[in-house]
Structure formats: C-alpha cells, structure tokens
Scaffold this motif. Structure first.
Motif: not given
Length: 286
Positions: A104-107, A111-113, A256-260
């Motif tokens: 969650p911290t990395q997301k 997102a902030d970036f 923001l999220s990422v899927s693979k």
C-alpha cells in the motif's frame, strides 16, 4: 454526451501507443551524449507555449493544428526525466519493488508521483488539481484484480476490460453509467522485469504520462521527432477534463494500481470525475 468519450472511441492504435515494447530507458545511451543532468532531480512536466485547452479541444474533437502538434513534439523533447539517468532520490535508486506485489505504501508513492506531474500540468492550464482518494485507490486495486483474475492486459490490444471495470465499480458503491461502461480508467503499460527500483517505476510512469499528455503514439523515445506519431488526444482530454462537455474544467479523484500478465504490466490510472461521485456513488467516500 458522455463525460469520458475517451473510453468509447479508443482505437487499437492508441492502446498500442501506451504500451512500451521496449524498456523506457531504450534511449538512455543517446541521451547521455546530449543531456547533462544532476545525479538527483525532481521530475516535472512543463507544457510548451501553444499547448492550450483550446488547441487540445480542437485536436480532440476534430484535428490538431500545426502549432499544437509542434508544441506536443516540443513537450516530448523538453520533458526528459524518462530518458536521463538522474533519479529523484538516492532512496528511490535503492528501493526495490515487486510490481506484482506492491505494498500500500508503494502504491501511494507511485500515485502521489503521478498526481504531482498531472497537477503540475493542470495548474499551468488554470485547472483545479486532482485529488488522491483512498476510495479511488480501493477501486483501482479492485480493477487491477479483475484484470489479473481474468488474464486481461493492455498487451492484448483489445482495449479496456469493461466487464471487470463495471464489476469493480458496482462492488464499490457506484450505480448508473459507471456500472455500464468505462468512465474511470486510463491505462498504459510496458514489458519488463517484475522486480525493479522505484526510480525505474517512476520513469516508466513518466513516459506513459508524456504519451498521454502529448498525444504520442510511438513505443519509445527514439520516435519522438516523428510528427506522424502524434495522433491520440483522448487521454489528454481526460487528464485535463477538456472534452467539450458541461463538465469541462472539473476535477477527478485518483488512484493507481498495477496488474501483470506474463511479462506485460498494465498501469491502471483510475480517475473518477468528482461530479460522478456526487451523482452516482452510494455509501462513504474517502
């Protein structure tokens, strides 16, 4: 008129434009010879003089003027964080992240970036800023999960996974049009390794955002001088809430999220118009 016309008229070519077949750093060697940078510097987006909402709307609704297309080429050239070696910080260089298991911290950091860059550009156009929302982030997480569960990806070149998006919007308290079509997702993607540094992740996102803002349909930086590659304005119209509707000039909530899927990573930029939250969301919104 639907607020997000972008999601109804995206073509296969424009989906390809946001999918890097090569690493974002493909042009790094060439850039070293021409761009002198500090070891660390903050990423930023500067819009060229003729990049205006009027010119963007013309490009979105009909065709871009010559001066607007030239401004977009200039924007791709001058906004160079994606092709230089400088990082935003030493910590970003040292932080390894698993794109398929972001914390969650990395997301939130990514997102902030992303929001920092979007809002820099929006302020230059006199627009209100977009806002991070934990509710928007939950929706982003759920949409990415739908893509992963059903083996969908930007690399499929079939557009947005509408069924997965509407399943997620329903589960997150939305009704009406948001449960029938895609009004919330912009997406980009790339091929790459699962574990990368935070710096590398930021540079990939930066390149995708440049593509969206400047209408660039090339797959990597080496094609940025080719004006025939500038032909996709739906994403910019979305980012700047400029689509010729009564809601032009509005602002969005963001997550923001990422899927693979295989070696392809889809970045889900989830942008929920604030008026849609007021009109179509039931329950608590944070």
């Amino acid at each position: 008129m639907k607020h997000r016309l972008i999601f109804k008229i995206l073509l296969a070519t424009s989906m390809m434009s946001l999918f890097s077949s090569q690493p974002v750093q493909a042009a790094t060697k060439a850039a070293k010879a021409t761009v002198k940078t500090k070891k660390y510097q903050q990423a930023k987006i500067i819009l060229p003089k003729n990049y205006t909402r009027h010119n963007l709307l013309q490009a979105f609704t009909s065709s871009p003027s010559t001066k607007f297309k030239q401004a977009c080429v200039k924007g791709m050239n001058e906004n160079n964080f994606s092709r230089i070696t400088a990082a935003e910080s030493k910590k970003d260089n040292q932080t390894k992240i698993n794109l398929n298991k972001l914390t969650p911290t990395q997301k939130r950091k990514l997102a902030d970036f992303t929001l920092k860059l979007i809002n820099q550009a929006r302020k230059q156009l006199g627009l209100p800023v977009w806002r991070y929302s934990s509710s928007a982030q939950k929706l982003a997480n759920d949409i990415a999960m739908q893509y992963a569960l059903h083996h969908k990806s930007i690399s499929d070149q079939t557009g947005h996974y509408i069924k997965g998006i509407t399943t997620a919007t329903k589960a997150n308290g939305f009704t009406g049009p948001l449960t029938q079509d895609n009004y919330v997702e912009n997406m980009g993607g790339f091929l790459g390794k699962q574990t990368i540094t935070m710096t590398q992740a930021k540079k990939k996102i930066y390149f995708i955002l440049k593509q969206m803002i400047f209408g660039f349909a090339g797959n990597n930086e080496s094609q940025r001088q080719d004006q025939t590659k500038y032909l996709e304005w739906q994403h910019a119209a979305s980012i700047f809430n400029t689509q010729g509707s009564k809601h032009d000039g509005d602002w969005d909530y963001f997550g923001l999220s990422v899927s693979k899927k295989g070696k392809a990573y889809t970045i889900h930029f989830i942008c929920i118009p604030s008026f849609m939250v007021k009109e179509y969301h039931h329950g608590t919104w944070k």
